[in-house]
Design an enzyme around this catalytic site. Structure first.
Site, PDB file in Angstrom:
ATOM      1  N   SER A 171      -6.995  -5.159   6.941  1.00  0.00           N
ATOM      2  CA  SER A 171      -8.066  -6.011   7.139  1.00  0.00           C
ATOM      3  C   SER A 171      -9.014  -5.769   8.524  1.00  0.00           C
ATOM      4  CB  SER A 171      -7.581  -7.462   7.488  1.00  0.00           C
ATOM      5  OG  SER A 171      -6.634  -7.796   6.462  1.00  0.00           O
ATOM      6  N   GLU A 212      -1.028   1.244  10.315  1.00  0.00           N
ATOM      7  CA  GLU A 212      -1.260   0.069   9.179  1.00  0.00           C
ATOM      8  C   GLU A 212      -0.030  -0.950   9.218  1.00  0.00           C
ATOM      9  OE1 GLU A 212      -4.376   1.573   6.152  1.00  0.00           O
ATOM     10  OE2 GLU A 212      -2.512   1.863   5.506  1.00  0.00           O
ATOM     11  N   GLU A 228       2.157   0.585   0.493  1.00  0.00           N
ATOM     12  CA  GLU A 228       2.247   0.288  -0.702  1.00  0.00           C
ATOM     13  C   GLU A 228       2.966   1.150  -1.714  1.00  0.00           C
ATOM     14  OE1 GLU A 228      -1.916  -0.245  -1.368  1.00  0.00           O
ATOM     15  OE2 GLU A 228      -1.992  -2.000  -0.099  1.00  0.00           O
ATOM     16  N   GLY A 288     -10.130  -2.979   1.435  1.00  0.00           N
ATOM     17  CA  GLY A 288     -10.913  -3.980   0.589  1.00  0.00           C
ATOM     18  C   GLY A 288     -12.495  -3.842   1.012  1.00  0.00           C
ATOM     19  N   ASN A 306     -10.083   3.909   1.532  1.00  0.00           N
ATOM     20  CA  ASN A 306      -8.860   4.026   0.643  1.00  0.00           C
ATOM     21  C   ASN A 306      -9.296   2.902  -0.523  1.00  0.00           C
ATOM     22  OD1 ASN A 306      -6.792   3.802  -0.823  1.00  0.00           O
ATOM     23  ND2 ASN A 306      -5.137   2.994   0.801  1.00  0.00           N
ATOM     24  N   TRP A 307      -9.782   3.418  -1.518  1.00  0.00           N
ATOM     25  CA  TRP A 307     -10.214   2.430  -2.607  1.00  0.00           C
ATOM     26  C   TRP A 307      -8.951   1.818  -3.359  1.00  0.00           C
ATOM     27  CZ3 TRP A 307     -14.535   5.174  -5.792  1.00  0.00           C
ATOM     28  CH2 TRP A 307     -15.570   5.461  -5.032  1.00  0.00           C
ATOM     29  N   LYS A 308      -7.608   2.569  -3.297  1.00  0.00           N
ATOM     30  CA  LYS A 308      -6.554   1.979  -4.025  1.00  0.00           C
ATOM     31  C   LYS A 308      -6.942   1.868  -5.595  1.00  0.00           C
ATOM     32  CE  LYS A 308      -5.484  -0.633   0.459  1.00  0.00           C
ATOM     33  NZ  LYS A 308      -4.466  -1.453   0.840  1.00  0.00           N
ATOM     34  N   GLY A 346      -4.725  -6.210   3.332  1.00  0.00           N
ATOM     35  CA  GLY A 346      -5.193  -6.959   2.565  1.00  0.00           C
ATOM     36  C   GLY A 346      -4.899  -8.624   2.629  1.00  0.00           C
ATOM     37  N   HIS A 370       1.868   5.517   2.395  1.00  0.00           N
ATOM     38  CA  HIS A 370       1.177   4.271   2.715  1.00  0.00           C
ATOM     39  C   HIS A 370       2.268   3.323   2.375  1.00  0.00           C
ATOM     40  CE1 HIS A 370      -1.338   0.965   1.780  1.00  0.00           C
ATOM     41  NE2 HIS A 370      -2.331   1.418   2.459  1.00  0.00           N
TER      42      HIS A 370
END
Ligand code: 13P
Length: 255
Positions: free
Chosen positions: A216, A170, A100, A238, A9-11, A176, A98
């Protein structure tokens, strides 16, 4: 059969050139060092680069996934991208729910359920995220939180349709932050999630549901996490932005 998947997931990262370089780097790594046949690799770039991704990945054993989809089918929804549009670009997976999106865009369980429905109607596999916040774990509410997320976002589906779902656990406190769930915490929650699916549908459906871990996860801790019987891969943030690091996570199953 239960699938093993490592998805990146590149976000909201990378410009066009960097996106091109990242996909090329991953493909180069696969060409040189190979990819385990039994691991499905999925790249989820920002939507703007999905065409680039599906073009570069054409006929290769790597799939493209979106990070979001509209809950609406189509029409006057400025800025939105529909499941039908994603399907027309050969996008095979899409992240939903997600944390976020729940946090910054106020997505509700009801909207997430609609997104899941739209994706399934276009034969796109939803990667359905669930997970508790730190304060919820601290008071022992983590099981209840994910139970509600699954029940409101997924359990309206008939068994035959549910079989296409991939779940990603998650924990929000691990995203992160560099604080990964321990291998034991991940296995405990994944076994619980699988149990929920068994109870809702049947044993076979529970056994065959792919459940990924995200938060992470990197090349140092992936082997430990993936060694658990109920952890079927990872949703990587990440660490998916560097080809070598991402591909060593993909290969962690066999370490
Ligand atoms: P990090 O791997 O950066 O913690 O992000 C995880 C994540 O949110 C993947 O969807």
């Amino acid at each position: 059969m239960r699938k093993r998947i490592v998805a990146g997931n590149w976000k909201m990262n990378n410009n066009f050139e960097e996106a091109d370089d990242l996909i090329a780097g991953i493909l180069d790594d696969i060409e040189k060092a190979g990819k385990p046949d039994d691991i499905q690799v999925v790249l989820c770039p920002p939507s703007l680069y999905l065409e680039l991704a599906t073009d570069m990945l054409l006929d290769l054993p790597v799939s493209a996934g979106a990070q979001n989809v509209s809950q609406f089918e189509g029409g006057a929804y400025t800025g939105e991208i529909s499941a039908q549009m994603l399907a027309s670009m050969d996008v095979e997976y899409c992240i939903t729910g997600h944390s976020e999106r729940r946090k910054y865009f106020n997505e509700t369980d009801e909207q997430i359920a609609q997104k899941v429905n739209s994706l399934l109607s276009e034969s796109i596999t939803p990667i359905f995220c669930c997970g508790e916040q730190l304060h919820e774990r601290e008071v022992g509410n983590h099981f209840k939180v994910v139970q509600e997320q699954l029940s409101k976002g997924l359990f309206h589906l008939r068994k035959e349709v549910f079989k296409k779902i991939v779940i990603a656990y998650e924990p929000v406190w691990a995203i992160g932050t560099g604080v990964t769930a321990t291998s034991g915490q991940a296995q405990e929650m994944h076994a619980y999630l699988r149990g929920l699916v068994r109870d809702q549908y049947d044993d076979l459906t529970g056994d065959e549901t792919t459940i990924l871990y995200g938060g992470s996860c990197n090349s140092k801790n992936a082997a430990d996490l993936f060694a658990n019987p109920d952890v079927d891969g990872g949703l990587i943030g990440g660490a998916s932005l560097k080809p070598g690091e991402f591909m060593s996570i993909v290969r962690s199953f066999h370490n």
